[in-house]
Design a protein around this motif. Structure first.
Motif, PDB file in Angstrom:
ATOM      1  N   ALA A   1       7.651 115.325   3.092  1.00  0.00           N
ATOM      2  CA  ALA A   1       8.608 115.464   1.989  1.00  0.00           C
ATOM      3  C   ALA A   1       8.557 116.845   1.355  1.00  0.00           C
ATOM      4  O   ALA A   1       9.553 117.318   0.790  1.00  0.00           O
ATOM      5  CB  ALA A   1       8.330 114.394   0.933  1.00  0.00           C
ATOM      6  N   ASP A   2       7.393 117.504   1.448  1.00  0.00           N
ATOM      7  CA  ASP A   2       7.267 118.846   0.881  1.00  0.00           C
ATOM      8  C   ASP A   2       7.613 119.938   1.883  1.00  0.00           C
ATOM      9  O   ASP A   2       7.489 121.130   1.590  1.00  0.00           O
ATOM     10  CB  ASP A   2       5.849 119.071   0.341  1.00  0.00           C
ATOM     11  N   GLY A   3       8.033 119.526   3.088  1.00  0.00           N
ATOM     12  CA  GLY A   3       8.417 120.483   4.112  1.00  0.00           C
ATOM     13  C   GLY A   3       7.265 121.030   4.920  1.00  0.00           C
ATOM     14  O   GLY A   3       7.468 121.828   5.839  1.00  0.00           O
ATOM     15  N   VAL A   4       6.037 120.613   4.594  1.00  0.00           N
ATOM     16  CA  VAL A   4       4.854 121.094   5.307  1.00  0.00           C
ATOM     17  C   VAL A   4       4.568 120.199   6.506  1.00  0.00           C
ATOM     18  O   VAL A   4       4.631 118.969   6.405  1.00  0.00           O
ATOM     19  CB  VAL A   4       3.634 121.147   4.365  1.00  0.00           C
ATOM     20  N   ALA A   5       4.231 120.808   7.648  1.00  0.00           N
ATOM     21  CA  ALA A   5       3.900 120.039   8.852  1.00  0.00           C
ATOM     22  C   ALA A   5       2.633 119.226   8.605  1.00  0.00           C
ATOM     23  O   ALA A   5       1.620 119.759   8.131  1.00  0.00           O
ATOM     24  CB  ALA A   5       3.702 120.983  10.034  1.00  0.00           C
ATOM     25  N   VAL A   6       2.691 117.934   8.909  1.00  0.00           N
ATOM     26  CA  VAL A   6       1.534 117.066   8.715  1.00  0.00           C
ATOM     27  C   VAL A   6       0.480 117.368   9.773  1.00  0.00           C
ATOM     28  O   VAL A   6       0.783 117.880  10.863  1.00  0.00           O
ATOM     29  CB  VAL A   6       1.937 115.581   8.764  1.00  0.00           C
ATOM     30  N   THR A   7      -0.775 117.040   9.485  1.00  0.00           N
ATOM     31  CA  THR A   7      -1.872 117.229  10.424  1.00  0.00           C
ATOM     32  C   THR A   7      -2.734 115.971  10.468  1.00  0.00           C
ATOM     33  O   THR A   7      -2.650 115.112   9.587  1.00  0.00           O
ATOM     34  CB  THR A   7      -2.744 118.442  10.017  1.00  0.00           C
ATOM     35  N   GLY A   8      -3.548 115.885  11.493  1.00  0.00           N
ATOM     36  CA  GLY A   8      -4.464 114.755  11.619  1.00  0.00           C
ATOM     37  C   GLY A   8      -3.749 113.455  11.962  1.00  0.00           C
ATOM     38  O   GLY A   8      -2.656 113.441  12.534  1.00  0.00           O
ATOM     39  N   GLU A   9      -4.398 112.315  11.592  1.00  0.00           N
ATOM     40  CA  GLU A   9      -3.845 110.996  11.873  1.00  0.00           C
ATOM     41  C   GLU A   9      -2.654 110.710  10.959  1.00  0.00           C
ATOM     42  O   GLU A   9      -2.731 110.920   9.747  1.00  0.00           O
ATOM     43  CB  GLU A   9      -4.905 109.923  11.668  1.00  0.00           C
TER      44      GLU A   9
ATOM     45  N   GLN B   1       4.413 104.047  14.452  1.00  0.00           N
ATOM     46  CA  GLN B   1       3.540 104.547  15.513  1.00  0.00           C
ATOM     47  C   GLN B   1       2.357 105.297  14.925  1.00  0.00           C
ATOM     48  O   GLN B   1       2.483 106.019  13.923  1.00  0.00           O
ATOM     49  CB  GLN B   1       4.315 105.490  16.451  1.00  0.00           C
ATOM     50  N   ASP B   2       1.190 105.114  15.591  1.00  0.00           N
ATOM     51  CA  ASP B   2       0.007 105.887  15.230  1.00  0.00           C
ATOM     52  C   ASP B   2       0.037 107.192  16.028  1.00  0.00           C
ATOM     53  O   ASP B   2      -0.030 107.172  17.271  1.00  0.00           O
ATOM     54  CB  ASP B   2      -1.263 105.099  15.553  1.00  0.00           C
ATOM     55  N   LEU B   3       0.111 108.289  15.326  1.00  0.00           N
ATOM     56  CA  LEU B   3       0.245 109.606  15.954  1.00  0.00           C
ATOM     57  C   LEU B   3      -0.875 110.518  15.479  1.00  0.00           C
ATOM     58  O   LEU B   3      -1.583 110.217  14.523  1.00  0.00           O
ATOM     59  CB  LEU B   3       1.610 110.217  15.616  1.00  0.00           C
ATOM     60  N   PHE B   4      -0.978 111.641  16.174  1.00  0.00           N
ATOM     61  CA  PHE B   4      -2.006 112.605  15.776  1.00  0.00           C
ATOM     62  C   PHE B   4      -1.453 114.024  15.921  1.00  0.00           C
ATOM     63  O   PHE B   4      -0.768 114.343  16.900  1.00  0.00           O
ATOM     64  CB  PHE B   4      -3.259 112.442  16.649  1.00  0.00           C
TER      65      PHE B   4
ATOM     66  N   TYR C   1      -9.430 108.451  22.052  1.00  0.00           N
ATOM     67  CA  TYR C   1      -8.054 107.957  22.170  1.00  0.00           C
ATOM     68  C   TYR C   1      -7.269 108.873  23.114  1.00  0.00           C
ATOM     69  O   TYR C   1      -7.540 110.080  23.216  1.00  0.00           O
ATOM     70  CB  TYR C   1      -7.336 107.948  20.817  1.00  0.00           C
ATOM     71  N   SER C   2      -6.288 108.262  23.761  1.00  0.00           N
ATOM     72  CA  SER C   2      -5.294 109.060  24.508  1.00  0.00           C
ATOM     73  C   SER C   2      -3.969 108.926  23.774  1.00  0.00           C
ATOM     74  O   SER C   2      -3.732 107.956  23.047  1.00  0.00           O
ATOM     75  CB  SER C   2      -5.170 108.558  25.948  1.00  0.00           C
ATOM     76  N   PHE C   3      -3.113 109.899  24.007  1.00  0.00           N
ATOM     77  CA  PHE C   3      -1.813 109.913  23.328  1.00  0.00           C
ATOM     78  C   PHE C   3      -0.709 110.050  24.378  1.00  0.00           C
ATOM     79  O   PHE C   3      -0.754 110.949  25.239  1.00  0.00           O
ATOM     80  CB  PHE C   3      -1.754 111.061  22.319  1.00  0.00           C
TER      81      PHE C   3
ATOM     82  N   ASP D   1       4.974 111.063  26.305  1.00  0.00           N
ATOM     83  CA  ASP D   1       6.351 111.119  25.819  1.00  0.00           C
ATOM     84  C   ASP D   1       6.445 110.860  24.315  1.00  0.00           C
ATOM     85  O   ASP D   1       6.995 111.672  23.563  1.00  0.00           O
ATOM     86  CB  ASP D   1       7.212 110.109  26.567  1.00  0.00           C
ATOM     87  N   SER D   2       5.889 109.718  23.882  1.00  0.00           N
ATOM     88  CA  SER D   2       6.024 109.336  22.468  1.00  0.00           C
ATOM     89  C   SER D   2       4.909 109.897  21.598  1.00  0.00           C
ATOM     90  O   SER D   2       5.064 110.046  20.385  1.00  0.00           O
ATOM     91  CB  SER D   2       6.038 107.815  22.324  1.00  0.00           C
ATOM     92  N   GLY D   3       3.760 110.194  22.233  1.00  0.00           N
ATOM     93  CA  GLY D   3       2.609 110.638  21.463  1.00  0.00           C
ATOM     94  C   GLY D   3       1.859 109.513  20.798  1.00  0.00           C
ATOM     95  O   GLY D   3       0.908 109.749  20.036  1.00  0.00           O
ATOM     96  N   GLU D   4       2.252 108.247  21.098  1.00  0.00           N
ATOM     97  CA  GLU D   4       1.591 107.116  20.442  1.00  0.00           C
ATOM     98  C   GLU D   4       0.145 106.990  20.920  1.00  0.00           C
ATOM     99  O   GLU D   4      -0.166 107.200  22.090  1.00  0.00           O
ATOM    100  CB  GLU D   4       2.345 105.826  20.728  1.00  0.00           C
ATOM    101  N   ARG D   5      -0.732 106.633  19.975  1.00  0.00           N
ATOM    102  CA  ARG D   5      -2.162 106.560  20.220  1.00  0.00           C
ATOM    103  C   ARG D   5      -2.550 105.313  21.017  1.00  0.00           C
ATOM    104  O   ARG D   5      -2.025 104.218  20.762  1.00  0.00           O
ATOM    105  CB  ARG D   5      -2.901 106.583  18.878  1.00  0.00           C
ATOM    106  N   GLN D   6      -3.484 105.497  21.958  1.00  0.00           N
ATOM    107  CA  GLN D   6      -4.028 104.376  22.724  1.00  0.00           C
ATOM    108  C   GLN D   6      -5.557 104.545  22.799  1.00  0.00           C
ATOM    109  O   GLN D   6      -6.047 105.595  23.203  1.00  0.00           O
ATOM    110  CB  GLN D   6      -3.451 104.343  24.147  1.00  0.00           C
TER     111      GLN D   6
END
Length: 314
Positions: A262-270, A276-279, A299-301, A304-309
């Motif tokens: 919302a603040d325009g800053v790229a998110v980091t981490g989990e 979806q759980d992303l990283f 974990y693997s990601f 295509d989607s980057g979803e966590r496994q």
């Protein structure tokens, strides 16, 4: 047979100088340069050497011959008019000339008179302004209440920026060349800048017309690319409007994606986004097709989607 510059005496005793080529043919209406580099002009009707008067060549150009019949060169005042002649004695018209003092003058394309207190259009369609002394204006100038800028050759700057000695940046419009204020200006390379109420290019984060924008140190607006600030936070600005992207994914480079909060800053981490759980790495790039250890769990990601496994516990 007469050849070269020859004195001819008429029956009444009047002497005149005329010129004959190597075949003995008298030249008329032409200019001739001797071995010393002096140019003389011979009348088109009589063939007599012209003195203290103008001579018109076959190509329509003009010369002025002094009292010795030699074409004058350089800047001259003839009958109260400041005019200029090149090294061959040909009068300059519709051109700018730099004198020995480095001053630039312009000579009218019709009369050849030095232009003063007026604008002049050059052969390349650029413009200059000549002051009361006929010297081209240079640098920032106010003319008839409007602000303009001229380069070191006296040419008016249009549709481009100027960096001042104090580091401020101004922009001059493409039509009139007037200094732009409170508006966007497009540079020759297609990039944009915004000029404040003083006509200075804004720099850094700015909110203009309700949009969050960013301008580099040289005043250029960031569009269609990321910008990483001094503390390492990455933001992305739309290609068309330059508005800061919020609450959405954006492809920021080949094969690299980021999500901007919302603040325009790229998110980091989990992150948990759209179910979806992303990283995302410390820069903000989404991890895809790779592995990461989080809290001692490997974990693997998805590529295509980057979803966590989950793979296993380390």
């Amino acid at each position: 047979m007469a050849i070269g510059l020859t004195t001819i005496t008429a029956d009444n005793g009047t002497a005149s100088q005329q010129y004959f080529d190597v075949n003995g043919v008298q030249l008329k209406g032409v200019a001739v340069k001797d071995t010393d580099g002096n140019v003389r002009y011979f009348d088109g009707k009589t063939g007599n050497l012209v003195v203290s008067n103008w001579g018109k060549s076959a190509d329509g150009s003009w010369l002025y011959l002094n009292d010795k019949g030699i074409a004058v060169t350089g800047q001259q005042n003839i009958n109260g008019q400041n005019v200029y002649f090149n090294e061959d004695g040909v009068q300059v018209k519709g051109e700018a000339i730099t004198d020995t003092n480095g001053n630039v003058h312009y000579y009218d394309r019709s009369t050849g008179n030095m232009v003063t207190n007026s604008w002049a259009e050059l052969p390349d369609s650029s413009w200059m302004y000549l002051n009361v002394n006929g010297v081209a204006a240079i640098g920032a100038q106010k003319i008839n209440g409007l602000e303009f800028y001229f380069d070191n050759n006296g040419k008016q700057v249009k549709n481009d920026k100027v960096i001042n000695d104090d580091g401020t940046i101004n922009y001059y419009t493409g039509m009139s060349g007037e200094k732009l204020k409170n508006d966007f200006g497009e540079l020759p390379d297609g990039s944009w800048m915004y000029l404040d109420n003083q006509g200075n290019a804004v720099i850094g984060d700015k909110k203009i017309n309700g949009q969050n924008l960013y301008f580099k140190i040289d005043g250029q607006q960031v569009k269609g690319e990321t910008y990483i600030d001094g503390v390492g936070k990455m933001r992305f600005y739309q290609a068309a409007s330059g508005e800061m992207v919020t609450n959405q994914f954006e492809q920021v480079a080949d094969g690299k994606w980021a999500y901007f909060g919302a603040d325009g800053v790229a998110v980091t981490g989990e992150q948990y986004i759209d179910g979806q759980d992303l990283f995302f790495d410390p820069t903000g790039y989404q991890v895809k097709g790779d592995k990461r250890t989080i809290d001692s769990v490997l974990y693997s990601f998805d590529k295509d989607s980057g979803e966590r496994q989950r793979l296993n516990t380390v």
